[in-house]
Design a protein around this motif. Structure first.
Motif, PDB file in Angstrom:
ATOM      1  N   THR A  94       7.405   4.110 -10.243  1.00 52.74           N
ATOM      2  CA  THR A  94       5.962   4.357 -10.373  1.00 52.74           C
ATOM      3  C   THR A  94       5.201   3.742  -9.195  1.00 52.74           C
ATOM      4  OG1 THR A  94       5.599   2.393 -11.749  1.00 52.74           O
ATOM      5  CG2 THR A  94       6.091   4.446 -12.904  1.00 52.74           C
ATOM      6  N   GLY A  95       5.936   3.401  -8.145  1.00 56.59           N
ATOM      7  CA  GLY A  95       5.326   2.957  -6.886  1.00 56.59           C
ATOM      8  C   GLY A  95       5.930   3.785  -5.769  1.00 56.59           C
TER       9      GLY A  95
ATOM     10  N   ASN B 187       1.750   7.364  -3.804  1.00 50.53           N
ATOM     11  CA  ASN B 187       3.106   6.769  -3.777  1.00 50.53           C
ATOM     12  C   ASN B 187       3.961   7.395  -2.678  1.00 50.53           C
ATOM     13  OD1 ASN B 187       2.525   5.083  -5.912  1.00 50.53           O
ATOM     14  ND2 ASN B 187       3.433   6.437  -7.457  1.00 50.53           N
TER      15      ASN B 187
ATOM     16  N   ASP C 153       0.897   6.626 -13.957  1.00 50.84           N
ATOM     17  CA  ASP C 153       2.274   6.165 -14.187  1.00 50.84           C
ATOM     18  C   ASP C 153       2.705   6.297 -15.643  1.00 50.84           C
ATOM     19  OD1 ASP C 153       2.331   5.547 -11.511  1.00 50.84           O
ATOM     20  OD2 ASP C 153       1.777   3.449 -11.819  1.00 50.84           O
TER      21      ASP C 153
ATOM     22  N   ASP D  12       4.803  -0.967  -9.010  1.00 50.52           N
ATOM     23  CA  ASP D  12       3.881  -1.770  -8.193  1.00 50.52           C
ATOM     24  C   ASP D  12       2.602  -2.109  -8.970  1.00 50.52           C
ATOM     25  OD1 ASP D  12       2.880   0.843  -8.212  1.00 50.52           O
ATOM     26  OD2 ASP D  12       2.101   0.728  -6.162  1.00 50.52           O
TER      27      ASP D  12
ATOM     28  N   ASN E 172       0.315  -0.791  -4.598  1.00 48.92           N
ATOM     29  CA  ASN E 172      -1.099  -0.999  -4.939  1.00 48.92           C
ATOM     30  C   ASN E 172      -1.616  -2.298  -4.327  1.00 48.92           C
ATOM     31  OD1 ASN E 172      -1.576   1.343  -6.475  1.00 48.92           O
ATOM     32  ND2 ASN E 172      -0.456   0.445  -8.195  1.00 48.92           N
TER      33      ASN E 172
ATOM     34  N   ASP F 197       0.414   1.212 -13.754  1.00 46.76           N
ATOM     35  CA  ASP F 197       1.787   0.708 -13.890  1.00 46.76           C
ATOM     36  C   ASP F 197       1.876  -0.244 -15.083  1.00 46.76           C
ATOM     37  OD1 ASP F 197       3.163   1.191 -10.897  1.00 46.76           O
ATOM     38  OD2 ASP F 197       1.011   0.859 -10.849  1.00 46.76           O
TER      39      ASP F 197
HETATM   40 CA    CA Z   1       1.948   2.760  -9.417  1.00 38.83          CA
END
Ligand code: CA
Ligand code: BDR
Length: 303
Positions: free
Chosen positions: A122-123, A164, A232, A10, A39, A15
Motif C-alpha cells: 500500500t506504498g 505509489n 489502501d 507507508d 507518505n 494505510d
Molecule cells: Ca499508502
C-alpha cells in the motif's frame, strides 16, 4: 478459510485504516508488516506501523525498509498526511522495536515460511522490487500481489500517474513484469469508494478504534464534500469481498520517463501482448457496500 497476507506499507492515514482492518479481521492472518518511504520518511512510517501494533496489543512483527526509491529522488506526501503521517490522535509512546532484519530479509523469510501468501503493498513498491532482484526464488512462493496503486484514468500526482507508482516507477515496472499475478487496486475504484461524511460521523460513536480512525482521517488532505478517499483500505475490502469489485484482465506496464512517468499503461485493446495478461485491474466497486463494510469492520473490533 483465513487469507495469509504480508502488508508492505507507508502509514499514512489510509494505510493506518487498512492495517487496522487487517490486524483485526479474523478472516485475515497478517504475518508481517514491512515499511517503506512514501507518505513520509521510512523512520516515520515504521514508527506509525509500530504505533498501530501497540494500539491493538498485537505481536505482528514490523521490519523497516527502503529509505528512498530505486532511482528517483524521494518526495513525501506530508501535504496530504501531515508531518507525522498519522496526525490527530495521541498513541501510547512505549512502542515495540522493529525487527533486527531489513524489510527485504523479513519478506524473504516470511514468504519462504508461508507458502502461497498474498502480498499487499500500500506504498511504493521499492521493497518488493529489491526483494525480487535479490531473491528471485521467492516469486513462485507468492500467490498474488494485491497492490494499491496505479490508474487507467487520471492520476493524483500528474495527469497520468498515481502516487505509489509515481514515487518509484522503476520499482513498479519490476513488480509488474515479475510474473507474479497482480490485482491492481487503483484510483479507478478508490476514487469511487469514498468514505462518506455519514460514515465518518459514525466512527467515533463505535469504540476507541473508531475514535482513533476518525481523529486521524479528518486530517486527510485527500478529501471533498462527497467524502474521503480511503485508497489502501480497498485492498483489504477486495481480499474479503471480491464480489463487490469488478476486475478486468489485461497487461499492465509502467512508464518510467517523461511526462507520463509513473503511468500504469493498461493494454485494454490487447494490442501489444498477444492476449497475454499480467494483471486483474479493479475497474468498478460497490461504494455503498464499501462504506457499510468499513463501519461493520470497526464496530466488531473489541477495543
Ligand atoms: Ca499508502
Ligand atoms: C496512495 O498514495 C498514498 O498517499 C496513499 O497512502 C495511498 O497509498 C493513493 O494514491
Amino acid at each position: 478459510m483465513t487469507i495469509k497476507i504480508i502488508m508492505d506499507t507507508d502509514p499514512g492515514i489510509d494505510d493506518a485504516a487498512a492495517i487496522t482492518m487487517a490486524i483485526n479481521d479474523d478472516n485475515i492472518d497478517l504475518k508481517l508488516i514491512t515499511t517503506v518511504a512514501g507518505n513520509v520518511t521510512v523512520d516515520k512510517t515504521t514508527k506509525n506501523a509500530l504505533k498501530l501494533v501497540r494500539f491493538f496489543n498485537s505481536d505482528i512483527p514490523v521490519a523497516a525498509g527502503a529509505k528512498q526509491p530505486l532511482i528517483k529522488p524521494f518526495e513525501d506526501a506530508a501535504r496530504i498526511h501531515g508531518e507525522s503521517g498519522m496526525p490527530g490522535y495521541v498513541f501510547p509512546d512505549d512502542l515495540p522495536k522493529p525487527m533486527d532484519k531489513t524489510a527485504v530479509e523479513a519478506l524473504r523469510d516470511a514468504i519462504m515460511a508461508n507458502d502461497q501468501i498474498t502480498l499487499v503493498p500500500t506504498g511504493s513498491y521499492t521493497n518488493i522490487a529489491l526483494l525480487f532482484s535479490e531473491y528471485p526464488e521467492v516469486k513462485s512462493h507468492i500467490e498474488r500481489i494485491v497492490a494499491m496503486g496505479g490508474t487507467l484514468g487520471y492520476g493524483n500526482m500528474t495527469s497520468a500517474a498515481e502516487f505509489n507508482v509515481f514515487t518509484d516507477p522503476h520499482a513498479a515496472r519490476i513488480v509488474y513484469n515479475s510474473g507474479v499475478p497482480i490485482v491492481m487496486v487503483g484510483l479507478d475504484i478508490t476514487m469511487k469508494a469514498l468514505l462518506t461524511p455519514e460514515s465518518l460521523e459514525k466512527l467515533p460513536t463505535l469504540n476507541e478504534t473508531g475514535k482513533m480512525l476518525h481523529d486521524i482521517i479528518i486530517h486527510d488532505g485527500d478529501n471533498s464534500d462527497k467524502g474521503i478517499a480511503m485508497h489502501d483500505v480497498n485492498t483489504i475490502f477486495y481480499l474479503l469481498h471480491p464480489e463487490a469489485i469488478t476486475t478486468e484482465k489485461m497487461w499492465v506496464d509502467v512508464q518510467t520517463e517523461g511526462p507520463a512517468m509513473g503511468e500504469t499503461v493498461g493494454d485494454i485493446r490487447g494490442a501489444y501482448h498477444n492476449g497475454k495478461t499480467n494483471t486483474a485491474v479493479c475497474v468498478d466497486i460497490d461504494a455503498a457496500e464499501f462504506n457499510k463494510w468499513f463501519i461493520e469492520e470497526v464496530s466488531h473490533i473489541s477495543k
